[in-house]
Each structure stands twice: as structure tokens, then as C-alpha cells.
Design a protein around this motif. Structure first.
Motif, PDB file in Angstrom:
ATOM      1  N   PHE A   2       2.383  16.764   9.053  1.00  0.00           N
ATOM      2  CA  PHE A   2       0.946  16.974   9.003  1.00  0.00           C
ATOM      3  C   PHE A   2       0.431  16.388   7.702  1.00  0.00           C
ATOM      4  O   PHE A   2       1.098  16.457   6.679  1.00  0.00           O
ATOM      5  CB  PHE A   2       0.634  18.472   9.055  1.00  0.00           C
ATOM      6  CG  PHE A   2      -0.825  18.775   8.866  1.00  0.00           C
ATOM      7  CD1 PHE A   2      -1.325  19.111   7.622  1.00  0.00           C
ATOM      8  CD2 PHE A   2      -1.693  18.706   9.932  1.00  0.00           C
ATOM      9  CE1 PHE A   2      -2.671  19.388   7.441  1.00  0.00           C
ATOM     10  CE2 PHE A   2      -3.037  18.976   9.770  1.00  0.00           C
ATOM     11  CZ  PHE A   2      -3.523  19.318   8.519  1.00  0.00           C
ATOM     12  N   SER A   3      -0.759  15.797   7.736  1.00  0.00           N
ATOM     13  CA  SER A   3      -1.326  15.246   6.522  1.00  0.00           C
ATOM     14  C   SER A   3      -2.843  15.358   6.560  1.00  0.00           C
ATOM     15  O   SER A   3      -3.437  15.460   7.627  1.00  0.00           O
ATOM     16  CB  SER A   3      -0.918  13.773   6.374  1.00  0.00           C
ATOM     17  OG  SER A   3      -1.250  13.303   5.088  1.00  0.00           O
ATOM     18  N   ALA A   4      -3.438  15.314   5.397  1.00  0.00           N
ATOM     19  CA  ALA A   4      -4.888  15.357   5.249  1.00  0.00           C
ATOM     20  C   ALA A   4      -5.258  14.631   3.965  1.00  0.00           C
ATOM     21  O   ALA A   4      -4.597  14.812   2.945  1.00  0.00           O
ATOM     22  CB  ALA A   4      -5.374  16.794   5.199  1.00  0.00           C
ATOM     23  N   HIS A   5      -6.269  13.787   4.040  1.00  0.00           N
ATOM     24  CA  HIS A   5      -6.717  13.072   2.851  1.00  0.00           C
ATOM     25  C   HIS A   5      -8.023  12.348   3.137  1.00  0.00           C
ATOM     26  O   HIS A   5      -8.506  12.321   4.269  1.00  0.00           O
ATOM     27  CB  HIS A   5      -5.654  12.076   2.366  1.00  0.00           C
ATOM     28  CG  HIS A   5      -5.193  11.113   3.417  1.00  0.00           C
ATOM     29  ND1 HIS A   5      -5.913   9.992   3.787  1.00  0.00           N
ATOM     30  CD2 HIS A   5      -4.083  11.113   4.183  1.00  0.00           C
ATOM     31  CE1 HIS A   5      -5.252   9.351   4.730  1.00  0.00           C
ATOM     32  NE2 HIS A   5      -4.132  10.014   4.994  1.00  0.00           N
ATOM     33  N   ALA A   6      -8.580  11.749   2.110  1.00  0.00           N
ATOM     34  CA  ALA A   6      -9.793  10.949   2.242  1.00  0.00           C
ATOM     35  C   ALA A   6      -9.451   9.615   2.898  1.00  0.00           C
ATOM     36  O   ALA A   6      -8.316   9.130   2.807  1.00  0.00           O
ATOM     37  CB  ALA A   6     -10.416  10.716   0.866  1.00  0.00           C
ATOM     38  N   MET A  56       0.835  -1.169   0.000  1.00  0.00           N
ATOM     39  CA  MET A  56       0.000   0.000   0.000  1.00  0.00           C
ATOM     40  C   MET A  56       0.886   1.239   0.000  1.00  0.00           C
ATOM     41  O   MET A  56       1.791   1.367   0.780  1.00  0.00           O
ATOM     42  CB  MET A  56      -0.892  -0.024   1.244  1.00  0.00           C
ATOM     43  CG  MET A  56      -1.665   1.270   1.418  1.00  0.00           C
ATOM     44  SD  MET A  56      -2.531   1.339   2.981  1.00  0.00           S
ATOM     45  CE  MET A  56      -4.128   0.945   2.406  1.00  0.00           C
ATOM     46  N   GLN A  57       0.588   2.166  -0.869  1.00  0.00           N
ATOM     47  CA  GLN A  57       1.364   3.400  -0.954  1.00  0.00           C
ATOM     48  C   GLN A  57       0.702   4.452  -0.090  1.00  0.00           C
ATOM     49  O   GLN A  57      -0.492   4.603  -0.078  1.00  0.00           O
ATOM     50  CB  GLN A  57       1.421   3.877  -2.389  1.00  0.00           C
ATOM     51  CG  GLN A  57       2.213   5.152  -2.539  1.00  0.00           C
ATOM     52  CD  GLN A  57       2.192   5.633  -3.974  1.00  0.00           C
ATOM     53  OE1 GLN A  57       1.532   5.085  -4.824  1.00  0.00           O
ATOM     54  NE2 GLN A  57       2.910   6.691  -4.227  1.00  0.00           N
ATOM     55  N   HIS A  58       1.496   5.183   0.667  1.00  0.00           N
ATOM     56  CA  HIS A  58       0.986   6.238   1.532  1.00  0.00           C
ATOM     57  C   HIS A  58       1.480   7.573   1.014  1.00  0.00           C
ATOM     58  O   HIS A  58       2.558   7.677   0.468  1.00  0.00           O
ATOM     59  CB  HIS A  58       1.467   6.037   2.972  1.00  0.00           C
ATOM     60  CG  HIS A  58       0.971   4.753   3.548  1.00  0.00           C
ATOM     61  ND1 HIS A  58      -0.313   4.592   3.969  1.00  0.00           N
ATOM     62  CD2 HIS A  58       1.579   3.570   3.733  1.00  0.00           C
ATOM     63  CE1 HIS A  58      -0.464   3.362   4.414  1.00  0.00           C
ATOM     64  NE2 HIS A  58       0.677   2.725   4.272  1.00  0.00           N
ATOM     65  N   SER A  59       0.683   8.600   1.222  1.00  0.00           N
ATOM     66  CA  SER A  59       1.034   9.929   0.761  1.00  0.00           C
ATOM     67  C   SER A  59       0.700  10.935   1.833  1.00  0.00           C
ATOM     68  O   SER A  59      -0.207  10.747   2.604  1.00  0.00           O
ATOM     69  CB  SER A  59       0.243  10.255  -0.508  1.00  0.00           C
ATOM     70  OG  SER A  59       0.483  11.567  -0.917  1.00  0.00           O
ATOM     71  N   SER A  60       1.452  12.013   1.881  1.00  0.00           N
ATOM     72  CA  SER A  60       1.161  13.063   2.841  1.00  0.00           C
ATOM     73  C   SER A  60       0.403  14.181   2.157  1.00  0.00           C
ATOM     74  O   SER A  60       0.024  14.074   1.008  1.00  0.00           O
ATOM     75  CB  SER A  60       2.448  13.563   3.485  1.00  0.00           C
ATOM     76  OG  SER A  60       3.318  14.034   2.503  1.00  0.00           O
ATOM     77  N   ALA A  61       0.204  15.251   2.855  1.00  0.00           N
ATOM     78  CA  ALA A  61      -0.531  16.390   2.322  1.00  0.00           C
ATOM     79  C   ALA A  61       0.114  16.895   1.047  1.00  0.00           C
ATOM     80  O   ALA A  61       1.284  16.659   0.788  1.00  0.00           O
ATOM     81  CB  ALA A  61      -0.558  17.514   3.369  1.00  0.00           C
ATOM     82  N   SER A 108      -6.066   4.939   5.312  1.00  0.00           N
ATOM     83  CA  SER A 108      -6.166   5.179   6.747  1.00  0.00           C
ATOM     84  C   SER A 108      -4.999   6.060   7.175  1.00  0.00           C
ATOM     85  O   SER A 108      -3.944   6.044   6.542  1.00  0.00           O
ATOM     86  CB  SER A 108      -6.104   3.848   7.501  1.00  0.00           C
ATOM     87  OG  SER A 108      -7.189   3.031   7.138  1.00  0.00           O
ATOM     88  N   PRO A 109      -5.158   6.851   8.240  1.00  0.00           N
ATOM     89  CA  PRO A 109      -4.049   7.696   8.704  1.00  0.00           C
ATOM     90  C   PRO A 109      -2.792   6.873   9.002  1.00  0.00           C
ATOM     91  O   PRO A 109      -2.862   5.838   9.653  1.00  0.00           O
ATOM     92  CB  PRO A 109      -4.603   8.326   9.980  1.00  0.00           C
ATOM     93  CG  PRO A 109      -6.077   8.334   9.777  1.00  0.00           C
ATOM     94  CD  PRO A 109      -6.364   7.063   9.034  1.00  0.00           C
ATOM     95  N   TYR A 110      -1.665   7.342   8.495  1.00  0.00           N
ATOM     96  CA  TYR A 110      -0.401   6.622   8.593  1.00  0.00           C
ATOM     97  C   TYR A 110       0.722   7.604   8.289  1.00  0.00           C
ATOM     98  O   TYR A 110       0.599   8.411   7.374  1.00  0.00           O
ATOM     99  CB  TYR A 110      -0.396   5.486   7.560  1.00  0.00           C
ATOM    100  CG  TYR A 110       0.863   4.659   7.525  1.00  0.00           C
ATOM    101  CD1 TYR A 110       0.992   3.546   8.339  1.00  0.00           C
ATOM    102  CD2 TYR A 110       1.889   4.971   6.650  1.00  0.00           C
ATOM    103  CE1 TYR A 110       2.136   2.764   8.289  1.00  0.00           C
ATOM    104  CE2 TYR A 110       3.040   4.195   6.593  1.00  0.00           C
ATOM    105  CZ  TYR A 110       3.149   3.092   7.420  1.00  0.00           C
ATOM    106  OH  TYR A 110       4.277   2.322   7.374  1.00  0.00           O
ATOM    107  N   CYS A 111       1.802   7.563   9.035  1.00  0.00           N
ATOM    108  CA  CYS A 111       2.931   8.448   8.763  1.00  0.00           C
ATOM    109  C   CYS A 111       3.940   7.724   7.876  1.00  0.00           C
ATOM    110  O   CYS A 111       4.553   6.747   8.298  1.00  0.00           O
ATOM    111  CB  CYS A 111       3.605   8.904  10.062  1.00  0.00           C
ATOM    112  SG  CYS A 111       5.020   9.990   9.751  1.00  0.00           S
TER     113      CYS A 111
END
Length: 92
Positions: free
Chosen positions: A75-79, A1-6, A31-34
């Protein structure tokens, strides 16, 4: 799974201007993840907007989160997936 920040816009080398991504700008859903720390252990939710559903039960708009990682100060924000809610969260 690829994660992305703001969404990030470079202003000068080594410095970035971070602002929340909106669903109009990004189709990223997770889901929220750093990504930097490689965990969700240090995540503190700032806002959570649950998904909205139509009368037939189908999803009309995904939920959204904004969050802060105390491990790296990111800090991050996403659907988020329609079924995701913060641990222990419920309609009261």
C-alpha cells in the motif's frame, strides 16, 4: 526516478507498521508505481484527490493518491504531479 512507498515505522524486526505519508511529512511526488514489483501494472487506486489551482492557473496544492498493488499486497500514498490524473479520468 526514485520511487518511495508509504511512510513506514518499524515496530519489530521484519514487521512494519505502514500508514499513508502526508505532504507535511514528505515532499515525495511521483505517479503511482510499485517499487517492489517494479511496475504500475498491478496498481489499483483507492483514492485520488486532484491538484487545486489558484485563479491565475498556478498550483496551490498538489494532487494526492492512495493505492494498493495486487502483485505484492503493498500500500502506498503520496503526492502526484499537478498534471497527473488517473487514466480515463475527467471532471464529470
Amino acid at each position: 526516478m526514485q520511487h518511495s512507498s508509504a511512510a513506514q515505522h518499524a515496530t519489530t524486526p521484519g514487521h512494519r507498521d505502514v500508514r499513508p505519508a502526508t505532504l507535511a511529512e514528505s515532499e515525495y511526488v511521483a505517479s503511482p508505481y510499485c517499487e517492489h514489483c517494479g511496475t504500475d501494472e498491478f496498481i489499483y487506486l483507492e483514492t485520488f484527490v486532484p491538484a487545486t489551482h489558484r485563479r491565475d492557473g498556478s498550483v496551490s496544492k498538489l494532487g494526492e493518491v492512495t493505492y494498493f498493488c495486487s502483485g505484492c499486497d503493498d500500500f502506498s500514498a503520496h503526492a502526484v504531479p499537478a498534471s497527473w490524473v488517473p487514466p480515463g479520468w475527467y471532471f464529470g
